[in-house]
Design a protein around this motif. Sequence first.
Motif, PDB file in Angstrom:
ATOM      1  N   LYS A  36       0.779  -1.224   0.000  1.00 17.01           N
ATOM      2  CA  LYS A  36       0.000   0.000   0.000  1.00 17.01           C
ATOM      3  C   LYS A  36       0.816   1.281   0.000  1.00 17.01           C
ATOM      4  CE  LYS A  36      -4.312  -1.849   1.756  1.00 17.01           C
ATOM      5  NZ  LYS A  36      -5.338  -1.797   2.818  1.00 17.01           N
ATOM      6  N   PRO A  37       1.969   1.342   0.677  1.00 13.74           N
ATOM      7  CA  PRO A  37       2.697   2.610   0.664  1.00 13.74           C
ATOM      8  C   PRO A  37       3.024   3.127  -0.729  1.00 13.74           C
ATOM      9  CG  PRO A  37       3.536   1.229   2.402  1.00 13.74           C
ATOM     10  CD  PRO A  37       2.562   0.398   1.615  1.00 13.74           C
ATOM     11  N   GLY A  38       3.347   2.238  -1.663  1.00 13.29           N
ATOM     12  CA  GLY A  38       3.645   2.684  -3.015  1.00 13.29           C
ATOM     13  C   GLY A  38       2.448   3.358  -3.662  1.00 13.29           C
ATOM     14  N   LEU A  39       1.274   2.767  -3.550  1.00 17.81           N
ATOM     15  CA  LEU A  39       0.064   3.339  -4.120  1.00 17.81           C
ATOM     16  C   LEU A  39      -0.320   4.612  -3.392  1.00 17.81           C
ATOM     17  CD1 LEU A  39      -2.371   3.200  -5.994  1.00 17.81           C
ATOM     18  CD2 LEU A  39      -3.498   1.713  -4.301  1.00 17.81           C
ATOM     19  N   ARG A  40      -0.199   4.605  -2.080  1.00 15.14           N
ATOM     20  CA  ARG A  40      -0.540   5.779  -1.285  1.00 15.14           C
ATOM     21  C   ARG A  40       0.347   6.964  -1.667  1.00 15.14           C
ATOM     22  NH1 ARG A  40      -0.066   3.536   3.338  1.00 15.14           N
ATOM     23  NH2 ARG A  40       1.949   4.355   4.045  1.00 15.14           N
ATOM     24  N   GLU A  41       1.629   6.686  -1.830  1.00 16.40           N
ATOM     25  CA  GLU A  41       2.562   7.745  -2.193  1.00 16.40           C
ATOM     26  C   GLU A  41       2.253   8.292  -3.582  1.00 16.40           C
ATOM     27  OE1 GLU A  41       5.300  10.486  -1.433  1.00 16.40           O
ATOM     28  OE2 GLU A  41       4.603   8.949  -0.029  1.00 16.40           O
ATOM     29  N   ARG A  42       1.881   7.410  -4.504  1.00 10.37           N
ATOM     30  CA  ARG A  42       1.526   7.873  -5.847  1.00 10.37           C
ATOM     31  C   ARG A  42       0.303   8.772  -5.815  1.00 10.37           C
ATOM     32  NH1 ARG A  42       2.919   2.546  -7.249  1.00 10.37           N
ATOM     33  NH2 ARG A  42       0.732   1.922  -7.355  1.00 10.37           N
ATOM     34  N   LYS A  43      -0.688   8.416  -4.996  1.00  2.00           N
ATOM     35  CA  LYS A  43      -1.891   9.237  -4.892  1.00  2.00           C
ATOM     36  C   LYS A  43      -1.573  10.602  -4.299  1.00  2.00           C
ATOM     37  CE  LYS A  43      -5.369   5.588  -4.602  1.00  2.00           C
ATOM     38  NZ  LYS A  43      -6.426   4.967  -3.761  1.00  2.00           N
ATOM     39  N   ARG A  44      -0.707  10.609  -3.301  1.00  4.35           N
ATOM     40  CA  ARG A  44      -0.305  11.880  -2.710  1.00  4.35           C
ATOM     41  C   ARG A  44       0.374  12.776  -3.748  1.00  4.35           C
ATOM     42  NH1 ARG A  44       2.829   9.645   2.630  1.00  4.35           N
ATOM     43  NH2 ARG A  44       1.066   8.637   3.664  1.00  4.35           N
ATOM     44  N   GLU A  45       1.271  12.158  -4.520  1.00  3.50           N
ATOM     45  CA  GLU A  45       2.016  12.941  -5.498  1.00  3.50           C
ATOM     46  C   GLU A  45       1.096  13.446  -6.616  1.00  3.50           C
ATOM     47  OE1 GLU A  45       5.196  15.005  -6.824  1.00  3.50           O
ATOM     48  OE2 GLU A  45       4.971  13.888  -4.945  1.00  3.50           O
ATOM     49  N   GLU A  46       0.133  12.624  -7.023  1.00  6.01           N
ATOM     50  CA  GLU A  46      -0.827  13.054  -8.045  1.00  6.01           C
ATOM     51  C   GLU A  46      -1.635  14.253  -7.564  1.00  6.01           C
ATOM     52  OE1 GLU A  46      -3.132   9.619  -8.888  1.00  6.01           O
ATOM     53  OE2 GLU A  46      -1.526   8.585  -9.984  1.00  6.01           O
ATOM     54  N   LEU A  47      -2.057  14.219  -6.303  1.00 11.53           N
ATOM     55  CA  LEU A  47      -2.828  15.329  -5.764  1.00 11.53           C
ATOM     56  C   LEU A  47      -1.957  16.571  -5.624  1.00 11.53           C
ATOM     57  CD1 LEU A  47      -5.402  16.490  -4.671  1.00 11.53           C
ATOM     58  CD2 LEU A  47      -4.871  15.477  -2.442  1.00 11.53           C
ATOM     59  N   ARG A  48      -0.732  16.373  -5.174  1.00 11.80           N
ATOM     60  CA  ARG A  48       0.189  17.503  -5.050  1.00 11.80           C
ATOM     61  C   ARG A  48       0.379  18.182  -6.401  1.00 11.80           C
ATOM     62  NH1 ARG A  48       4.304  19.484  -1.956  1.00 11.80           N
ATOM     63  NH2 ARG A  48       4.012  17.899  -0.339  1.00 11.80           N
ATOM     64  N   ARG A  49       0.578  17.385  -7.432  1.00  9.49           N
ATOM     65  CA  ARG A  49       0.800  17.953  -8.760  1.00  9.49           C
ATOM     66  C   ARG A  49      -0.443  18.652  -9.280  1.00  9.49           C
ATOM     67  NH1 ARG A  49       4.368  13.336 -11.982  1.00  9.49           N
ATOM     68  NH2 ARG A  49       6.120  13.330 -10.526  1.00  9.49           N
ATOM     69  N   ARG A  50      -1.617  18.132  -8.950  1.00 11.47           N
ATOM     70  CA  ARG A  50      -2.851  18.765  -9.388  1.00 11.47           C
ATOM     71  C   ARG A  50      -2.984  20.159  -8.780  1.00 11.47           C
ATOM     72  NH1 ARG A  50      -7.527  15.307  -7.790  1.00 11.47           N
ATOM     73  NH2 ARG A  50      -8.415  16.872  -6.396  1.00 11.47           N
ATOM     74  N   ILE A  51      -2.702  20.249  -7.497  1.00 14.30           N
ATOM     75  CA  ILE A  51      -2.760  21.554  -6.826  1.00 14.30           C
ATOM     76  C   ILE A  51      -1.706  22.486  -7.406  1.00 14.30           C
ATOM     77  CG2 ILE A  51      -2.479  22.736  -4.618  1.00 14.30           C
ATOM     78  CD1 ILE A  51      -3.414  20.118  -3.260  1.00 14.30           C
ATOM     79  N   GLU A  52      -0.528  21.952  -7.611  1.00 14.21           N
ATOM     80  CA  GLU A  52       0.578  22.749  -8.134  1.00 14.21           C
ATOM     81  C   GLU A  52       0.250  23.313  -9.513  1.00 14.21           C
ATOM     82  OE1 GLU A  52       5.217  21.786  -7.992  1.00 14.21           O
ATOM     83  OE2 GLU A  52       4.159  20.602  -9.506  1.00 14.21           O
ATOM     84  N   ARG A  53      -0.236  22.471 -10.407  1.00  9.46           N
ATOM     85  CA  ARG A  53      -0.565  22.920 -11.754  1.00  9.46           C
ATOM     86  C   ARG A  53      -1.652  23.987 -11.737  1.00  9.46           C
ATOM     87  NH1 ARG A  53       0.083  17.360 -13.013  1.00  9.46           N
ATOM     88  NH2 ARG A  53      -2.162  17.058 -12.818  1.00  9.46           N
ATOM     89  N   ALA A  54      -2.674  23.750 -10.920  1.00  9.03           N
ATOM     90  CA  ALA A  54      -3.767  24.717 -10.832  1.00  9.03           C
ATOM     91  C   ALA A  54      -3.265  26.068 -10.339  1.00  9.03           C
ATOM     92  CB  ALA A  54      -4.861  24.183  -9.899  1.00  9.03           C
ATOM     93  N   ALA A  55      -2.426  26.047  -9.327  1.00 13.00           N
ATOM     94  CA  ALA A  55      -1.909  27.294  -8.755  1.00 13.00           C
ATOM     95  C   ALA A  55      -1.044  28.047  -9.760  1.00 13.00           C
ATOM     96  CB  ALA A  55      -1.103  26.985  -7.494  1.00 13.00           C
ATOM     97  N   LEU A  56      -0.146  27.346 -10.422  1.00  8.10           N
ATOM     98  CA  LEU A  56       0.757  28.006 -11.362  1.00  8.10           C
ATOM     99  C   LEU A  56       0.007  28.584 -12.551  1.00  8.10           C
ATOM    100  CD1 LEU A  56       3.753  25.504 -11.308  1.00  8.10           C
ATOM    101  CD2 LEU A  56       3.605  27.728 -10.189  1.00  8.10           C
TER     102      LEU A  56
END
Length: 267
Positions: A36-56
């Motif tokens: 699970k940590p691998g999948l959990r980390e991927r989900k976190r990173e996907e959400l982080r990038r979504r916020i980042e892209r929207a903000a920029l």
Amino acid sequence: MSPTDTQTPRDAAATPDAAASSDAASAPSARSASKKPGLRERKREELRRRIERAALELMLEHGFDDVTVEMICESADVSRRTFFNYFGSKEAVVVGRDPGPLPEHVQEAFVDGPRGSILADLVRMLLAVMTTKPHGVDQKVWRARLELIRSDRTLAKAMADKVAAKNRDLEDLVARRIRKRYGASGTPPGPGGTAADGRPGLDGADAPASNPAVEALITRQTGFIVAMWWGIARYAIQISVENPDIEDRELMESLLDTLTLIQEAEL
């Protein structure tokens, strides 16, 4: 919404704290938990990038000062609480995360096992570990960050503060190597093999700490070396942005070759 608003169901499943507690409660076995940590980390990173892209995208369109956290959250479809779980502020979205200290084994290799001049070794180490184009970050995001930092004083100051903190870390690391060399040779490198006050070289590994003039010399040397490193780093970033297809290793070797030519008085 306020920073203390509860998360929506879609947000709660994706934030670090919620994901960790959910997994801990539901993991049926050590085997499944290990996956699970691998999948959990991927989900976190996907959400982080979504916020980042929207903000920029919003900041490039409206300007940094005119974009609010609420606008970013609406565009990224997340709550304020989720935003602050991933980014402490608007500035942090642009300036980026601190990668933290260099791994201890990397630091020790730099201090104990140099391959060339101290500046070349510093360039080689840092370009290898802290690449000019972060892995997993697309070029549009990378260029957007640079454009915003260059155009906004608040962001430029935030980046300067971040650089200053890292600058101290690098100076400490360079000073460790210089002190080790002083201790091994017994003579501070300099004109005529003398200390800064003109006296003959000092004996023993404790010599730098026992003489204020030598300590002052180390401080000047470390500051100069690290300042040269930052100049090289800024140039590497510029080249990377202008040539998005260039490989990190190709860029690193090109810069090191040029540095070698300069040191050998070939340029």
